[in-house]
Motif scaffolding. Sequence first.
Motif, mmCIF file in Angstrom:
data_model
loop_
_atom_site.group_PDB
_atom_site.id
_atom_site.type_symbol
_atom_site.label_atom_id
_atom_site.label_comp_id
_atom_site.label_asym_id
_atom_site.label_seq_id
_atom_site.Cartn_x
_atom_site.Cartn_y
_atom_site.Cartn_z
ATOM 1 N N LEU A 255 0.828 -1.206 0.000
ATOM 2 C CA LEU A 255 0.000 0.000 0.000
ATOM 3 C C LEU A 255 0.860 1.253 0.000
ATOM 4 N N PRO A 256 0.400 2.334 -0.642
ATOM 5 C CA PRO A 256 1.123 3.611 -0.554
ATOM 6 C C PRO A 256 1.057 4.149 0.869
ATOM 7 N N THR A 257 2.009 4.998 1.224
ATOM 8 C CA THR A 257 2.109 5.474 2.599
ATOM 9 C C THR A 257 1.439 6.823 2.818
ATOM 10 N N GLY A 258 1.506 7.729 1.874
ATOM 11 C CA GLY A 258 0.931 9.054 2.058
ATOM 12 C C GLY A 258 -0.581 9.039 1.928
ATOM 13 N N ALA A 259 -1.275 9.947 2.643
ATOM 14 C CA ALA A 259 -2.738 10.008 2.592
ATOM 15 C C ALA A 259 -3.261 10.289 1.184
ATOM 16 N N PRO A 260 -2.721 11.264 0.441
ATOM 17 C CA PRO A 260 -3.232 11.499 -0.922
ATOM 18 C C PRO A 260 -3.070 10.274 -1.826
ATOM 19 N N GLN A 261 -1.929 9.595 -1.698
ATOM 20 C CA GLN A 261 -1.699 8.402 -2.522
ATOM 21 C C GLN A 261 -2.653 7.275 -2.129
ATOM 22 N N LEU A 262 -2.935 7.147 -0.819
ATOM 23 C CA LEU A 262 -3.855 6.111 -0.365
ATOM 24 C C LEU A 262 -5.284 6.414 -0.818
ATOM 25 N N GLN A 263 -5.671 7.677 -0.820
ATOM 26 C CA GLN A 263 -6.985 8.063 -1.332
ATOM 27 C C GLN A 263 -7.098 7.718 -2.819
ATOM 28 N N ALA A 264 -6.042 8.031 -3.575
ATOM 29 C CA ALA A 264 -6.045 7.713 -5.008
ATOM 30 C C ALA A 264 -6.108 6.202 -5.223
#
Length: 386
Positions: A255-264
């Motif tokens: 999983l991606p770590t940053g919130a924007p990347q996780l939302q995307a």
Amino acid sequence: MVSVRGLCFVAMLFLGSFFGSVFMLGPVLPLMMLSPAWYRWLTDRIVATWLTLPVALLELVFGVKVVITGDGFVPGERSVIIMNHRTRLDWMFLWCCLLRYSYLRLEKICLKAGLKAIPGFGWAMQVASFIFIHRRWEQDQHHLQAMLQYFCDIREPLQLLIFPEGTDLTENTRARSDDFAEKNSLPKYEYVLHPRTTGFTFIVDTLRRGDNLDAIHDITVAYPQNVPQTERHLLAGVFPREIHFHVSRHPVSTLPTGAPQLQAWCQERWGEKERRLQDFYTGGRCFDASGRSRIPPCKSERRVQLIQAASLLYWSAFIALSCAGLLLSPALRGFFLLVVLFFLGQQRAVGGVELLELACHRRKQGATGAATRDRLGRGAGDKDKD
């Protein structure tokens, strides 16, 4: 219109949850004060026995066929389950999948706060520490943080079911989703709603920081025929002939770590769901032509059927004995009244049994911390004397 079989289904579930809350969960409630962790361990297993009842009724009594494809589950792993919200009853139908591929005692659900006030069902969900939300982020964030941190503190594994869409798919909710898509230059969906990603990213980040997350299970659910949209459809005897689940497992390390990347990332999963469901409903009405998951279930089909049969026998006898006991035993009636008054009273006083459980955990943490500080203080004093 109410049908006999629909009424029997709902009545069986209600009586089982009502009497189970009183006579099975009621005696365990004092353990909350002594050890919240042991209380959680025990009540999770008691509640799990009831979760097998709707599965048994759906499959053994009403002949619902369950088809599971995709990755399946690694039994016992800690996960967040994200699923499209086709009907208001998807959460209950998912138990058919989890009975085969996981352990029902691990499941928690994020659901509307108003449901906790329902006698029987709501009481059991409070004791099970389901996470009740008001759909107002400013109000829900603190409660989510407290509940998730509690699960991390006691090291009790969980599989948390959330519906990022926030509501079930209807003509009205699709229209609102289309408006959102148009304002944000996003594609319009026919088979899913655009997900709300704030809560999803918060939950994943909190569990990941607490070292209580192994994977995300992305589940797509579809109903080829007979879609029971609401509880009224169940009362009318409208049961799905088949329920199809497609499971995609994503280890937490991917999983991606940053919130924007996780939302995307979450939004990308919903784009995949739209395409998958479009192929399902316009094609052969199956997710995988093989009709099998790539990972075998942790229980054989014969074992699943034995569990279902045992559940039907147990809960039928339990309901009958509970009714007979209330008629014949004044002591049992007294206990029944005491526990019912407790559930009703605590709802008004503190807002839910799960909030009492949190308070007991904090009190125990505070006492443990004070004892530790006291020991350290005495140790420092002894060194000063030396």
